[in-house]
Design a protein around this motif. Structure first.
Motif, PDB file in Angstrom:
ATOM      1  N   LEU A  58       0.834  -1.189   0.000  1.00  0.00           N
ATOM      2  CA  LEU A  58       0.000   0.000   0.000  1.00  0.00           C
ATOM      3  C   LEU A  58       0.872   1.244   0.000  1.00  0.00           C
ATOM      4  CD1 LEU A  58      -2.869  -0.727   2.553  1.00  0.00           C
ATOM      5  CD2 LEU A  58      -2.959  -0.835   0.059  1.00  0.00           C
ATOM      6  N   TRP A  59       0.360   2.280  -0.630  1.00  0.00           N
ATOM      7  CA  TRP A  59       1.076   3.540  -0.730  1.00  0.00           C
ATOM      8  C   TRP A  59       0.091   4.661  -0.444  1.00  0.00           C
ATOM      9  CZ3 TRP A  59       0.785   5.876  -6.095  1.00  0.00           C
ATOM     10  CH2 TRP A  59       1.334   7.154  -6.130  1.00  0.00           C
ATOM     11  N   HIS A  60       0.243   5.308   0.688  1.00  0.00           N
ATOM     12  CA  HIS A  60      -0.577   6.461   1.060  1.00  0.00           C
ATOM     13  C   HIS A  60       0.064   7.669   0.406  1.00  0.00           C
ATOM     14  CE1 HIS A  60      -2.835   8.731   4.488  1.00  0.00           C
ATOM     15  NE2 HIS A  60      -2.881   9.381   3.352  1.00  0.00           N
ATOM     16  N   LYS A  61      -0.596   8.225  -0.607  1.00  0.00           N
ATOM     17  CA  LYS A  61      -0.048   9.347  -1.358  1.00  0.00           C
ATOM     18  C   LYS A  61       0.322  10.470  -0.402  1.00  0.00           C
ATOM     19  CE  LYS A  61       0.734  11.887  -5.061  1.00  0.00           C
ATOM     20  NZ  LYS A  61       2.113  11.957  -5.406  1.00  0.00           N
ATOM     21  N   GLY A  62       1.571  10.899  -0.486  1.00  0.00           N
ATOM     22  CA  GLY A  62       2.049  11.977   0.363  1.00  0.00           C
ATOM     23  C   GLY A  62       2.703  11.513   1.645  1.00  0.00           C
ATOM     24  N   GLU A  63       2.820  10.181   1.841  1.00  0.00           N
ATOM     25  CA  GLU A  63       3.406   9.688   3.094  1.00  0.00           C
ATOM     26  C   GLU A  63       4.843  10.159   3.273  1.00  0.00           C
ATOM     27  OE1 GLU A  63       2.812   5.489   2.792  1.00  0.00           O
ATOM     28  OE2 GLU A  63       4.349   5.220   1.275  1.00  0.00           O
ATOM     29  N   GLU A  64       5.569  10.363   2.175  1.00  0.00           N
ATOM     30  CA  GLU A  64       6.940  10.873   2.272  1.00  0.00           C
ATOM     31  C   GLU A  64       7.013  12.359   1.937  1.00  0.00           C
ATOM     32  OE1 GLU A  64       9.937   8.570   0.205  1.00  0.00           O
ATOM     33  OE2 GLU A  64       8.769   6.755   0.474  1.00  0.00           O
ATOM     34  N   SER A  65       6.269  12.770   0.912  1.00  0.00           N
ATOM     35  CA  SER A  65       6.376  14.144   0.404  1.00  0.00           C
ATOM     36  C   SER A  65       5.507  15.140   1.148  1.00  0.00           C
ATOM     37  CB  SER A  65       5.981  14.169  -1.071  1.00  0.00           C
ATOM     38  OG  SER A  65       4.592  13.875  -1.216  1.00  0.00           O
ATOM     39  N   GLY A  66       4.444  14.662   1.790  1.00  0.00           N
ATOM     40  CA  GLY A  66       3.476  15.556   2.409  1.00  0.00           C
ATOM     41  C   GLY A  66       2.407  16.024   1.429  1.00  0.00           C
ATOM     42  N   HIS A  67       2.507  15.612   0.177  1.00  0.00           N
ATOM     43  CA  HIS A  67       1.553  16.020  -0.863  1.00  0.00           C
ATOM     44  C   HIS A  67       0.383  15.036  -0.928  1.00  0.00           C
ATOM     45  CE1 HIS A  67       5.364  17.938  -2.617  1.00  0.00           C
ATOM     46  NE2 HIS A  67       4.682  18.852  -1.946  1.00  0.00           N
TER      47      HIS A  67
END
Length: 129
Positions: free
Chosen positions: A60-69
């Motif tokens: 799973l990849w929560h959009k913005g989990e690294e970038s904050g976007h």
């Protein structure tokens, strides 16, 4: 995870995935294309934020989990064949692409070559640590 009844109406592919088009609600811009499995869709509905299935990472990849976007999900629509999802979102920070651009669709076919037609808003090296 027990799927809710409405999830049974979706025509998942043979790998249990569903293609997802992500559109910015305000501008109508298509920001990105991604995939969801049942868990990603359930998390998206629960959080009202974009959560996808990363085929390359197998998780799973929560959009913005690294970038904050992150992507605030305003509307979720299923197409007539029930095999493609459309998310209408508010894109945090105006950047949806890992290249630091507004949209992942920044290559335009001009004559016989692909031109980059959208600027980098923020250098990816400054986004991803």
């Amino acid at each position: 995870m027990i799927a809710p009844d409405w999830m049974k109406d979706i025509a998942w592919d043979d790998n249990g995935l569903l293609p997802v088009i992500v559109q910015e609600a305000g501008s109508g811009d298509v920001l990105m294309f991604a995939w969801m499995n049942r868990e990603a869709l359930a998390r998206t509905v629960e959080l009202r934020e974009g959560v996808y299935w990363s085929r390359s990472r197998g998780k799973l990849w929560h959009k913005g989990e690294e970038s904050g976007h992150t992507q605030k999900v305003l509307d979720i629509r299923l197409d007539c064949d029930r095999d493609v999802l459309l998310l209408k979102v508010e894109q945090t920070g105006g950047i949806a692409c890992h290249t630091g651009r507004h949209s992942c669709f920044f290559h335009s076919l001009v004559d016989d070559r692909w031109d980059e037609v959208e600027p980098v808003i923020k250098n990816p090296h400054d986004i991803y640590k």
